[in-house]
Design a protein around this motif. Structure first.
Motif, PDB file in Angstrom:
ATOM      1  N   SER A 199      12.553   7.663   6.323  1.00 50.42           N
ATOM      2  CA  SER A 199      12.248   7.803   7.745  1.00 50.42           C
ATOM      3  C   SER A 199      11.123   6.832   8.080  1.00 50.42           C
ATOM      4  O   SER A 199      10.504   6.245   7.178  1.00 50.42           O
ATOM      5  CB  SER A 199      11.832   9.246   8.086  1.00 50.42           C
ATOM      6  N   ILE A 200      10.842   6.663   9.375  1.00 49.64           N
ATOM      7  CA  ILE A 200       9.793   5.747   9.808  1.00 49.64           C
ATOM      8  C   ILE A 200       8.573   6.539  10.275  1.00 49.64           C
ATOM      9  O   ILE A 200       8.673   7.314  11.241  1.00 49.64           O
ATOM     10  CB  ILE A 200      10.275   4.841  10.954  1.00 49.64           C
ATOM     11  N   PRO A 201       7.417   6.372   9.620  1.00 53.37           N
ATOM     12  CA  PRO A 201       6.201   7.030  10.126  1.00 53.37           C
ATOM     13  C   PRO A 201       5.740   6.336  11.400  1.00 53.37           C
ATOM     14  O   PRO A 201       5.608   5.108  11.445  1.00 53.37           O
ATOM     15  CB  PRO A 201       5.201   6.834   8.972  1.00 53.37           C
ATOM     16  N   LEU A 202       5.513   7.090  12.461  1.00 52.65           N
ATOM     17  CA  LEU A 202       5.165   6.509  13.750  1.00 52.65           C
ATOM     18  C   LEU A 202       3.669   6.322  13.928  1.00 52.65           C
ATOM     19  O   LEU A 202       3.227   5.802  14.958  1.00 52.65           O
ATOM     20  CB  LEU A 202       5.721   7.382  14.881  1.00 52.65           C
ATOM     21  N   SER A 203       2.877   6.719  12.931  1.00 56.75           N
ATOM     22  CA  SER A 203       1.430   6.564  13.028  1.00 56.75           C
ATOM     23  C   SER A 203       1.007   5.104  13.042  1.00 56.75           C
ATOM     24  O   SER A 203      -0.116   4.773  13.414  1.00 56.75           O
ATOM     25  CB  SER A 203       0.748   7.284  11.854  1.00 56.75           C
ATOM     26  N   GLN A 204       1.912   4.206  12.623  1.00 60.58           N
ATOM     27  CA  GLN A 204       1.590   2.774  12.596  1.00 60.58           C
ATOM     28  C   GLN A 204       1.588   2.154  13.992  1.00 60.58           C
ATOM     29  O   GLN A 204       1.165   1.010  14.168  1.00 60.58           O
ATOM     30  CB  GLN A 204       2.600   2.051  11.706  1.00 60.58           C
ATOM     31  N   PHE A 205       2.060   2.910  14.997  1.00 61.43           N
ATOM     32  CA  PHE A 205       2.102   2.394  16.361  1.00 61.43           C
ATOM     33  C   PHE A 205       1.063   3.142  17.190  1.00 61.43           C
ATOM     34  O   PHE A 205       1.313   4.269  17.632  1.00 61.43           O
ATOM     35  CB  PHE A 205       3.496   2.574  16.963  1.00 61.43           C
ATOM     36  N   PRO A 206      -0.123   2.567  17.407  1.00 64.42           N
ATOM     37  CA  PRO A 206      -1.215   3.270  18.099  1.00 64.42           C
ATOM     38  C   PRO A 206      -0.825   3.695  19.513  1.00 64.42           C
ATOM     39  O   PRO A 206      -0.412   2.874  20.330  1.00 64.42           O
ATOM     40  CB  PRO A 206      -2.338   2.223  18.135  1.00 64.42           C
ATOM     41  N   ILE A 207      -0.957   4.982  19.799  1.00 65.84           N
ATOM     42  CA  ILE A 207      -0.572   5.501  21.107  1.00 65.84           C
ATOM     43  C   ILE A 207      -1.338   4.821  22.231  1.00 65.84           C
ATOM     44  O   ILE A 207      -0.795   4.547  23.301  1.00 65.84           O
ATOM     45  CB  ILE A 207      -0.790   7.027  21.154  1.00 65.84           C
ATOM     46  N   GLU A 263      -2.228   1.876  22.592  1.00 64.20           N
ATOM     47  CA  GLU A 263      -1.760   0.522  22.904  1.00 64.20           C
ATOM     48  C   GLU A 263      -0.375   0.514  23.545  1.00 64.20           C
ATOM     49  O   GLU A 263       0.110  -0.543  23.953  1.00 64.20           O
ATOM     50  CB  GLU A 263      -1.727  -0.321  21.621  1.00 64.20           C
ATOM     51  N   LEU A 264       0.271   1.650  23.622  1.00 67.39           N
ATOM     52  CA  LEU A 264       1.638   1.680  24.139  1.00 67.39           C
ATOM     53  C   LEU A 264       1.655   1.482  25.653  1.00 67.39           C
ATOM     54  O   LEU A 264       0.788   1.993  26.363  1.00 67.39           O
ATOM     55  CB  LEU A 264       2.305   3.018  23.805  1.00 67.39           C
ATOM     56  N   PRO A 265       2.666   0.756  26.143  1.00 66.48           N
ATOM     57  CA  PRO A 265       2.818   0.656  27.606  1.00 66.48           C
ATOM     58  C   PRO A 265       3.171   2.017  28.177  1.00 66.48           C
ATOM     59  O   PRO A 265       3.731   2.867  27.485  1.00 66.48           O
ATOM     60  CB  PRO A 265       3.978  -0.336  27.759  1.00 66.48           C
ATOM     61  N   LYS A 266       2.830   2.227  29.447  1.00 64.03           N
ATOM     62  CA  LYS A 266       3.073   3.527  30.076  1.00 64.03           C
ATOM     63  C   LYS A 266       4.161   3.405  31.137  1.00 64.03           C
ATOM     64  O   LYS A 266       4.159   2.458  31.933  1.00 64.03           O
ATOM     65  CB  LYS A 266       1.781   4.070  30.689  1.00 64.03           C
ATOM     66  N   THR A 267       5.077   4.344  31.117  1.00 64.33           N
ATOM     67  CA  THR A 267       6.149   4.385  32.103  1.00 64.33           C
ATOM     68  C   THR A 267       6.265   5.818  32.641  1.00 64.33           C
ATOM     69  O   THR A 267       5.839   6.772  31.983  1.00 64.33           O
ATOM     70  CB  THR A 267       7.500   3.972  31.478  1.00 64.33           C
ATOM     71  N   PRO A 268       6.837   5.983  33.833  1.00 60.27           N
ATOM     72  CA  PRO A 268       6.955   7.331  34.412  1.00 60.27           C
ATOM     73  C   PRO A 268       7.838   8.235  33.549  1.00 60.27           C
ATOM     74  O   PRO A 268       8.878   7.813  33.048  1.00 60.27           O
ATOM     75  CB  PRO A 268       7.591   7.074  35.782  1.00 60.27           C
ATOM     76  N   ALA A 269       7.394   9.465  33.387  1.00 60.04           N
ATOM     77  CA  ALA A 269       8.174  10.461  32.644  1.00 60.04           C
ATOM     78  C   ALA A 269       8.079  11.795  33.386  1.00 60.04           C
ATOM     79  O   ALA A 269       6.978  12.243  33.706  1.00 60.04           O
ATOM     80  CB  ALA A 269       7.656  10.601  31.219  1.00 60.04           C
ATOM     81  N   ILE A 270       9.222  12.392  33.663  1.00 61.36           N
ATOM     82  CA  ILE A 270       9.233  13.689  34.338  1.00 61.36           C
ATOM     83  C   ILE A 270       8.715  14.753  33.371  1.00 61.36           C
ATOM     84  O   ILE A 270       9.218  14.895  32.260  1.00 61.36           O
ATOM     85  CB  ILE A 270      10.641  14.054  34.818  1.00 61.36           C
ATOM     86  N   ILE A 271       7.699  15.485  33.806  1.00 62.84           N
ATOM     87  CA  ILE A 271       7.105  16.517  32.967  1.00 62.84           C
ATOM     88  C   ILE A 271       7.569  17.900  33.400  1.00 62.84           C
ATOM     89  O   ILE A 271       7.949  18.734  32.581  1.00 62.84           O
ATOM     90  CB  ILE A 271       5.561  16.447  33.016  1.00 62.84           C
ATOM     91  N   GLY A 293       6.160  -4.000  19.423  1.00 64.97           N
ATOM     92  CA  GLY A 293       6.012  -3.794  17.984  1.00 64.97           C
ATOM     93  C   GLY A 293       6.999  -2.773  17.448  1.00 64.97           C
ATOM     94  O   GLY A 293       7.573  -2.949  16.360  1.00 64.97           O
ATOM     95  N   PHE A 294       7.223  -1.716  18.201  1.00 61.05           N
ATOM     96  CA  PHE A 294       8.190  -0.692  17.793  1.00 61.05           C
ATOM     97  C   PHE A 294       9.610  -1.250  17.867  1.00 61.05           C
ATOM     98  O   PHE A 294      10.421  -1.052  16.951  1.00 61.05           O
ATOM     99  CB  PHE A 294       8.050   0.530  18.702  1.00 61.05           C
ATOM    100  N   GLN A 295       9.915  -1.952  18.954  1.00 65.33           N
ATOM    101  CA  GLN A 295      11.247  -2.534  19.096  1.00 65.33           C
ATOM    102  C   GLN A 295      11.564  -3.461  17.926  1.00 65.33           C
ATOM    103  O   GLN A 295      12.658  -3.411  17.350  1.00 65.33           O
ATOM    104  CB  GLN A 295      11.333  -3.317  20.413  1.00 65.33           C
ATOM    105  N   GLN A 296      10.589  -4.305  17.561  1.00 64.45           N
ATOM    106  CA  GLN A 296      10.815  -5.255  16.467  1.00 64.45           C
ATOM    107  C   GLN A 296      11.020  -4.542  15.142  1.00 64.45           C
ATOM    108  O   GLN A 296      11.898  -4.917  14.354  1.00 64.45           O
ATOM    109  CB  GLN A 296       9.631  -6.227  16.383  1.00 64.45           C
ATOM    110  N   ALA A 297      10.223  -3.504  14.883  1.00 62.67           N
ATOM    111  CA  ALA A 297      10.357  -2.767  13.621  1.00 62.67           C
ATOM    112  C   ALA A 297      11.737  -2.131  13.512  1.00 62.67           C
ATOM    113  O   ALA A 297      12.377  -2.169  12.447  1.00 62.67           O
ATOM    114  CB  ALA A 297       9.267  -1.700  13.525  1.00 62.67           C
ATOM    115  N   VAL A 299      16.661  -0.227  22.168  1.00 63.05           N
ATOM    116  CA  VAL A 299      15.659  -1.212  21.726  1.00 63.05           C
ATOM    117  C   VAL A 299      16.252  -2.613  21.722  1.00 63.05           C
ATOM    118  O   VAL A 299      15.589  -3.570  21.315  1.00 63.05           O
ATOM    119  CB  VAL A 299      15.110  -0.865  20.318  1.00 63.05           C
ATOM    120  N   GLY A 300      17.512  -2.741  22.178  1.00 64.14           N
ATOM    121  CA  GLY A 300      18.122  -4.061  22.296  1.00 64.14           C
ATOM    122  C   GLY A 300      19.046  -4.453  21.174  1.00 64.14           C
ATOM    123  O   GLY A 300      19.492  -5.603  21.108  1.00 64.14           O
TER     124      GLY A 300
END
Length: 599
Positions: A265-273, A275-283, A306-310, A234-235
């Motif tokens: 821990s961090i609840p991830l529900s605060q980051f709406p799925i 709105e997330l950018p999409k990148t390739p993922a091997i399934i 938003g996730f990176q900043q948090a 995340v930098g």
């Protein structure tokens, strides 16, 4: 006797009928003759394009899954690389295994030579045996198809089994992605937790993009260990304290999370799925999936600003706090002289994100602010007189004689000067915060509301833990009635954790031994298949985390191996039913080998 002897029939891709004796009628597969048959648990996951075992039709197929608000469609092509054809020639005699060439890259059953086919079909009689990884991939391709279109639980457990023996990096990478994707697409947090429990006993599995998506989609919060593992991605480049003061850093990070989110821990529900950018993922690795399906555009938390900043903010706070703590360590006499430390970062009072649900009385989170102020100004918490130096742990005030203790504020993680009689209050507050966070974590995982707990408490006088155990036990009973034994097992696991957190060692051990009994029998969910309960003992294994809990709890009770065996038999007998394949005695023989196996 032919390879596929002892067969009653493979009726469809989703159902195999095995007769009561376990014997399957003889069937010819080319000219191959072999003494041992493919075990039913392995056989039922194979695909056949012809013959009496035919269960695969070469047509295109597709299905859609809801990943939060995002709909994902998976399409299959008209071929299956693992599918077996009865018409293809197979060598009639065994040859030297080392003299048979390895399969080609991206192998298929049809592309194998007759000798390679014999080697592969022989391996299927014991898939735990080591073999060149190309053969493993052929069987694995068919398992991937099941993970999304067929017998999900059976295939999931079989992949976990293969991962224990076949440690090829490529195979582990592909199978990890497919397991996580399957858990996401089927909305199965129990499968995801099963994967985590069986990751070679590692404290923190590899946190990939799919791993984070699973945690977000399945409403499972991110732990301090996981946050640290993605810090560079995340930098966050300030790795000095993460590597050099790892335990201190993670401890402070957990305290800061508790203050920020009311849980460690961090609840991830605060980051709406959505709105997330999409990148390739091997399934998947299966080449019968179209190329644009094997690699999907998946929501990526790591690329979301938003996730990176948090993550960056909480890591920076932890970094600054560790830095300040280390600066306070005196290097020589002059450095230990007292100086005000008003520059020490003062975390803002964190708003509670969990609503006041009436489950617990409020904790006064302002009660230790004065202690922090005394530390920053280096004054005695008894008489407010300046101290000649700032102690690391404790000192006696030269003015009033009061013993000054140095501890962390339970709510902000800052250091404070405490009076002797405040230490017990601080310990109690810290313990209570941890207790509440643990309880809410179990409630979130089991989808239990505060109203559910209060309803139980309204019926009889009991603690929150007792009400939680009763509520989860009801869920376990519901899963049992629905013949979803995998979900039943997961609820029992949560009950064991609650007892363990309460300090009830005996009850916790009983529950984990029962979880172990279900696991070694390969318990699965019925999945609506004819209302039949499903067990696959050949896929059974003791998860590393369950193994650790059992051995630790047995050690606390000073149990010998013989006494632990008796405890296992006694615990298992309470839940044993006639349709469970392995009796408590037989199950123990397998459990015993895994509990004391070298790891």
């Amino acid at each position: 006797m032919d390879l596929i002897h002892k067969l009653s029939g493979f009726i469809s891709k989703a159902e195999t009928i095995i007769n009561a004796s376990g014997l399957l009628p003889q069937h010819s597969l080319g000219k191959l003759s072999i003494a041992d048959s493919v075990p039913p648990d392995t056989l039922q996951l194979l695909w056949f394009v012809d013959g009496p075992l035919k269960n695969y039709v070469p047509v295109e197929n597709s299905t859609s899954f809801d990943v939060g608000p995002v709909v994902v469609t998976i399409k299959l092509g008209p071929s299956e690389p693992s599918a077996i054809s009865m018409q293809l020639p197979v060598a009639t005699k065994d040859v030297d295994r080392n003299s048979v060439a390895d399969p080609s890259y991206y192998p298929t059953y049809g592309s194998l030579t007759p000798d390679q086919k014999r080697k592969y079909l022989t391996w299927l009689t014991n898939v735990d045996r080591e073999i060149q990884i190309g053969y493993v991939f052929i069987y694995y391709y068919g398992l991937e198809r099941h993970l999304f279109f067929g017998q999900v639980d059976d295939a999931f457990n079989m992949v976990l089994r293969l991962r224990r023996t076949h440690l090829n990096k490529s195979f582990l990478h592909y199978s990890e992605s497919a397991l996580i994707a399957s858990a996401i697409f089927h909305n199965r947090p129990d499968l995801f937790m099963r994967y985590i429990e069986t990751t070679s006993g590692a404290e923190t599995p590899a946190v990939s993009n799919l791993y984070l998506l699973a945690k977000a989609a399945l409403n499972i919060p991110l732990t301090p260990d996981e946050i640290v593992s993605i810090s560079k991605r995340v930098g966050f480049t300030k790795q000095r304290y993460i590597t050099g003061e790892a335990e201190l850093f993670k401890s402070i990070l957990a305290d800061l999370l508790e203050g920020e989110y009311g849980q460690r821990s961090i609840p991830l529900s605060q980051f709406p799925i959505v709105e997330l950018p999409k990148t390739p993922a091997i399934i998947v690795a299966n080449i019968s999936f179209s190329q644009d399906q094997r690699t999907l555009l998946a929501p990526n938390l790591l690329e979301y600003v938003g996730f990176q900043q948090a993550i960056m903010v909480i890591l920076q706070s932890a970094h600054d706090t560790v830095k300040a703590r280390l600066k306070e360590r005196p290097k020589d006499t002059s450095a230990s002289l007292a100086k005000p430390v008003e520059h020490i970062s003062q975390p803002a009072r964190h708003q509670k994100t969990r609503e006041d649900d009436g489950l617990f009385p409020a904790i006064n989170d302002d009660q230790f602010d004065r202690s922090v102020d005394c530390y920053n100004k280096c004054v005695c918490p008894y008489c407010d007189k300046s101290l000649p130096k700032r102690p690391e742990q404790a000192m006696k005030c030269p003015e009033c004689g009061g013993r000054v203790r140095v501890r962390n504020n339970a709510f902000t993680g800052q250091k404070g000067f405490f009076q002797e009689n405040e230490i017990d209050v601080l310990k109690a507050a810290t313990k209570e915060r941890s207790r509440r966070n643990f309880i809410y974590g179990i409630m979130e995982f089991q989808n239990i509301s505060s109203q559910d707990i209060r309803s139980t408490q309204a019926k009889r006088t009991c603690t929150v833990e007792e009400a939680l155990i009763e509520t989860v036990a009801i869920r376990a009973s519901q899963h049992h009635r629905n013949k979803d034994m995998g979900l039943c097992r997961t609820s029992m696991y949560s009950i064991g954790e609650v007892f363990m957190n309460m300090g009830d060692v005996s009850e916790a051990l009983t529950r984990f031994l029962q979880v172990c009994f279900y696991d070694i029998n390969g318990c699965m969910n019925a999945g609506g298949i004819g209302g039949m309960r499903k067990f696959s003992p050949s896929l059974g294994l003791v998860a590393p985390r369950v193994r650790k809990y059992i051995l630790d709890l047995a050690d606390k009770q000073h149990l010998s191996k013989a006494q632990l065996r008796d405890a296992f038999i006694s615990s298992a007998e309470k839940i044993y039913e006639t349709d469970i394949p392995l009796s408590p005695d037989k199950a123990w023989e397998k459990v015993r080998k895994e509990l004391w196996a070298k790891v």
